[in-house]
Design a protein around this motif. Structure first.
Motif, PDB file in Angstrom:
ATOM      1  N   THR A 120       0.850  -1.193   0.000  1.00 34.02           N
ATOM      2  CA  THR A 120       0.000   0.000   0.000  1.00 34.02           C
ATOM      3  C   THR A 120       0.882   1.238   0.000  1.00 34.02           C
ATOM      4  O   THR A 120       1.865   1.304   0.740  1.00 34.02           O
ATOM      5  N   VAL A 121       0.516   2.217  -0.815  1.00 33.31           N
ATOM      6  CA  VAL A 121       1.137   3.542  -0.769  1.00 33.31           C
ATOM      7  C   VAL A 121       0.035   4.542  -0.458  1.00 33.31           C
ATOM      8  O   VAL A 121      -0.976   4.597  -1.170  1.00 33.31           O
ATOM      9  N   ILE A 122       0.224   5.302   0.610  1.00 29.60           N
ATOM     10  CA  ILE A 122      -0.749   6.312   1.017  1.00 29.60           C
ATOM     11  C   ILE A 122      -0.142   7.687   0.765  1.00 29.60           C
ATOM     12  O   ILE A 122       0.949   7.989   1.234  1.00 29.60           O
ATOM     13  N   ILE A 123      -0.867   8.502   0.029  1.00 27.07           N
ATOM     14  CA  ILE A 123      -0.405   9.847  -0.318  1.00 27.07           C
ATOM     15  C   ILE A 123      -1.132  10.866   0.559  1.00 27.07           C
ATOM     16  O   ILE A 123      -2.354  10.797   0.722  1.00 27.07           O
ATOM     17  N   SER A 124      -0.381  11.832   1.082  1.00 28.32           N
ATOM     18  CA  SER A 124      -0.973  12.859   1.941  1.00 28.32           C
ATOM     19  C   SER A 124      -1.517  14.041   1.144  1.00 28.32           C
ATOM     20  O   SER A 124      -2.543  14.626   1.514  1.00 28.32           O
ATOM     21  N   HIS A 125      -0.817  14.413   0.078  1.00 31.32           N
ATOM     22  CA  HIS A 125      -1.249  15.514  -0.787  1.00 31.32           C
ATOM     23  C   HIS A 125      -0.411  15.460  -2.057  1.00 31.32           C
ATOM     24  O   HIS A 125       0.508  14.646  -2.167  1.00 31.32           O
ATOM     25  N   PHE A 126      -0.732  16.307  -3.021  1.00 32.27           N
ATOM     26  CA  PHE A 126      -0.230  16.117  -4.373  1.00 32.27           C
ATOM     27  C   PHE A 126       0.947  16.995  -4.760  1.00 32.27           C
ATOM     28  O   PHE A 126       1.234  17.143  -5.946  1.00 32.27           O
ATOM     29  N   HIS A 127       1.654  17.593  -3.838  1.00 34.36           N
ATOM     30  CA  HIS A 127       2.874  18.301  -4.206  1.00 34.36           C
ATOM     31  C   HIS A 127       3.919  17.293  -4.680  1.00 34.36           C
ATOM     32  O   HIS A 127       3.968  16.153  -4.222  1.00 34.36           O
ATOM     33  N   GLY A 128       4.794  17.759  -5.581  1.00 29.81           N
ATOM     34  CA  GLY A 128       5.707  16.851  -6.261  1.00 29.81           C
ATOM     35  C   GLY A 128       6.643  16.082  -5.347  1.00 29.81           C
ATOM     36  O   GLY A 128       6.991  14.938  -5.635  1.00 29.81           O
ATOM     37  N   ASP A 129       7.055  16.687  -4.238  1.00 26.74           N
ATOM     38  CA  ASP A 129       7.970  15.986  -3.340  1.00 26.74           C
ATOM     39  C   ASP A 129       7.294  14.849  -2.575  1.00 26.74           C
ATOM     40  O   ASP A 129       7.953  14.085  -1.876  1.00 26.74           O
ATOM     41  N   HIS A 130       5.979  14.722  -2.742  1.00 29.26           N
ATOM     42  CA  HIS A 130       5.230  13.635  -2.102  1.00 29.26           C
ATOM     43  C   HIS A 130       4.728  12.596  -3.102  1.00 29.26           C
ATOM     44  O   HIS A 130       4.502  11.440  -2.723  1.00 29.26           O
ATOM     45  N   ILE A 131       4.570  12.987  -4.370  1.00 28.55           N
ATOM     46  CA  ILE A 131       4.016  12.046  -5.354  1.00 28.55           C
ATOM     47  C   ILE A 131       4.983  11.645  -6.458  1.00 28.55           C
ATOM     48  O   ILE A 131       4.772  10.621  -7.118  1.00 28.55           O
ATOM     49  N   ASN A 132       6.046  12.398  -6.685  1.00 31.22           N
ATOM     50  CA  ASN A 132       6.914  12.078  -7.827  1.00 31.22           C
ATOM     51  C   ASN A 132       7.580  10.710  -7.683  1.00 31.22           C
ATOM     52  O   ASN A 132       7.896  10.049  -8.672  1.00 31.22           O
ATOM     53  N   GLY A 133       7.783  10.280  -6.450  1.00 31.30           N
ATOM     54  CA  GLY A 133       8.373   8.970  -6.217  1.00 31.30           C
ATOM     55  C   GLY A 133       7.444   7.804  -6.503  1.00 31.30           C
ATOM     56  O   GLY A 133       7.849   6.643  -6.356  1.00 31.30           O
ATOM     57  N   THR A 208      -6.216  17.839   7.427  1.00 32.28           N
ATOM     58  CA  THR A 208      -5.408  18.983   7.881  1.00 32.28           C
ATOM     59  C   THR A 208      -5.221  19.964   6.714  1.00 32.28           C
ATOM     60  O   THR A 208      -4.107  20.204   6.258  1.00 32.28           O
ATOM     61  N   PRO A 209      -6.307  20.526   6.202  1.00 33.32           N
ATOM     62  CA  PRO A 209      -6.234  21.351   4.994  1.00 33.32           C
ATOM     63  C   PRO A 209      -5.592  22.713   5.242  1.00 33.32           C
ATOM     64  O   PRO A 209      -5.502  23.192   6.366  1.00 33.32           O
ATOM     65  N   GLY A 210      -5.164  23.323   4.144  1.00 33.15           N
ATOM     66  CA  GLY A 210      -4.552  24.643   4.173  1.00 33.15           C
ATOM     67  C   GLY A 210      -3.301  24.641   3.325  1.00 33.15           C
ATOM     68  O   GLY A 210      -3.186  25.411   2.371  1.00 33.15           O
ATOM     69  N   HIS A 211      -2.373  23.762   3.656  1.00 35.67           N
ATOM     70  CA  HIS A 211      -1.178  23.623   2.809  1.00 35.67           C
ATOM     71  C   HIS A 211      -1.611  23.282   1.390  1.00 35.67           C
ATOM     72  O   HIS A 211      -1.082  23.833   0.417  1.00 35.67           O
ATOM     73  N   THR A 212      -2.534  22.353   1.259  1.00 34.20           N
ATOM     74  CA  THR A 212      -3.307  22.142   0.036  1.00 34.20           C
ATOM     75  C   THR A 212      -4.756  21.914   0.473  1.00 34.20           C
ATOM     76  O   THR A 212      -5.011  21.642   1.655  1.00 34.20           O
ATOM     77  N   PRO A 213      -5.719  22.002  -0.454  1.00 34.96           N
ATOM     78  CA  PRO A 213      -7.117  21.854  -0.052  1.00 34.96           C
ATOM     79  C   PRO A 213      -7.448  20.495   0.564  1.00 34.96           C
ATOM     80  O   PRO A 213      -8.310  20.412   1.445  1.00 34.96           O
ATOM     81  N   GLY A 214      -6.786  19.440   0.117  1.00 39.11           N
ATOM     82  CA  GLY A 214      -7.065  18.115   0.652  1.00 39.11           C
ATOM     83  C   GLY A 214      -5.936  17.551   1.477  1.00 39.11           C
ATOM     84  O   GLY A 214      -5.845  16.322   1.668  1.00 39.11           O
ATOM     85  N   HIS A 215      -5.067  18.401   1.984  1.00 34.65           N
ATOM     86  CA  HIS A 215      -3.899  17.937   2.742  1.00 34.65           C
ATOM     87  C   HIS A 215      -4.340  17.064   3.912  1.00 34.65           C
ATOM     88  O   HIS A 215      -5.256  17.405   4.660  1.00 34.65           O
ATOM     89  N   THR A 216      -3.649  15.938   4.094  1.00 33.03           N
ATOM     90  CA  THR A 216      -4.041  14.933   5.072  1.00 33.03           C
ATOM     91  C   THR A 216      -2.861  14.509   5.928  1.00 33.03           C
ATOM     92  O   THR A 216      -1.737  14.381   5.436  1.00 33.03           O
ATOM     93  N   SER A 217      -3.118  14.310   7.205  1.00 35.85           N
ATOM     94  CA  SER A 217      -2.151  13.728   8.125  1.00 35.85           C
ATOM     95  C   SER A 217      -2.700  12.375   8.580  1.00 35.85           C
ATOM     96  O   SER A 217      -3.813  11.981   8.213  1.00 35.85           O
TER      97      SER A 217
END
Length: 302
Positions: A120-133, A208-217
């Protein structure tokens, strides 16, 4: 447990690469992807002066003109399950960054973890440093046997064509384009998840929105112990934990990010819960101390 590795055919990897610690009967493996020391620019903190930001960097023992951004994805080992949370800047970034980052896969191997065994890979939000990998150097699936879970609110925002067309912000336009690039390479084969639900046994998604609209912790609880995986609630803690009302230039909604940070950090400091921060100094684990005017993120190793 920590370790290090080097590769002969790419720029030298940093001396440290992974760190294991226990949360109840589960193990967290913090896996170093890299560090990007960026020159401090005017507007990096839009609601603080450059002089104040420099002073905060110096007060933390750093270079007053450099913001050291660290990237630390994690793996949760729980029984037979191996779960990645966020994926770093991507293997292609080793060359693109001159060896500063993109080391997640190399250091995953150093930790004895086969990416084919990630389920399983869980993504917190879609900025490149979190999804490019999510992609290999040549654009294939980096985790060929894993289900990819993404926040429903984040997916709905970044995959909305009307929102992409309407955004006036160049940084946001680039984020839209990059998210489409990554997920289109994966044929958009993802599983959306909702907040306040378990996304995997013991792991609950926290909005935990704000950093991005759907930002998740994520609240990860195993065997009676908990660690709060805060993703990007705070970037560099010397700046944004110590001065929680400061907004980062890359926060989509700075005021919401501040409100979220204050709410979450007050709760975590009061409870004494360990915090795993993606951009904290490696290995990214800390406890929060409430101060009169902010928070102190005190590094811990376990």
């Amino acid at each position: 447990m920590s370790g290090s590795t080097q590769s002969s055919d790419t720029p030298a990897t940093p001396a440290f690469s992974f760190h294991r610690y226990a949360v109840g009967d589960a193990t967290i493996v913090a896996v170093f992807d890299g560090r990007n020391p960026i020159p401090l620019a005017d507007g990096f903190v839009p609601n603080a002066s450059r002089a104040d930001v420099s002073a905060a960097l110096a007060a933390a023992g750093g270079d007053p003109d450099i913001v050291p951004i660290t990237f630390t994805p994690i793996v949760i080992e729980n029984g037979s399950r191996r779960i990645v949370i966020d994926t770093g800047t991507g293997e292609a970034n080793v060359e693109a960054s001159g060896g500063k980052s993109g080391w997640f896969q190399t250091n995953l191997t150093a930790a004895g973890i086969d990416r084919r065994e990630i389920d399983t890979v869980i993504i917190s939000h879609f900025h490149g440093d979190h999804i490019n990998g999510l992609l290999t150097r040549d654009g294939h699936r980096a985790f060929p046997n894993a289900e990819i879970l993404v926040p429903q609110a984040e997916w709905d925002f970044w995959m909305d064509d009307a929102r992409m067309a309407a955004t006036p912000n160049d940084r946001a336009k680039a984020a839209f384009a990059n998210a489409r690039r990554v997920f289109d390479q994966l044929n958009r084969q993802v599983t959306p998840y909702a907040w306040n639900k378990e996304v995997a046994p013991g792991i609950t998604a926290v909005g935990t929105p704000g950093h991005t609209p759907g930002h998740t912790s994520f609240r990860a609880s195993f065997g009676g112990e908990t660690v709060f995986i805060q993703s990007d609630v705070t970037n560099l803690p010397a700046l944004f934990a110590r001065h929680p009302h400061w907004q980062a230039a890359f926060d989509y909604d700075g005021e919401m990010a501040v409100a979220t940070r204050l709410r979450i950090y007050r709760e975590l400091a009061a409870a004494g819960t360990r915090v795993q921060g993606f951009h904290y100094p490696f290995p990214g684990l800390a406890r929060l101390e409430k101060l009169a005017d902010g928070f102190n993120a005190i590094p811990v190793s376990a």
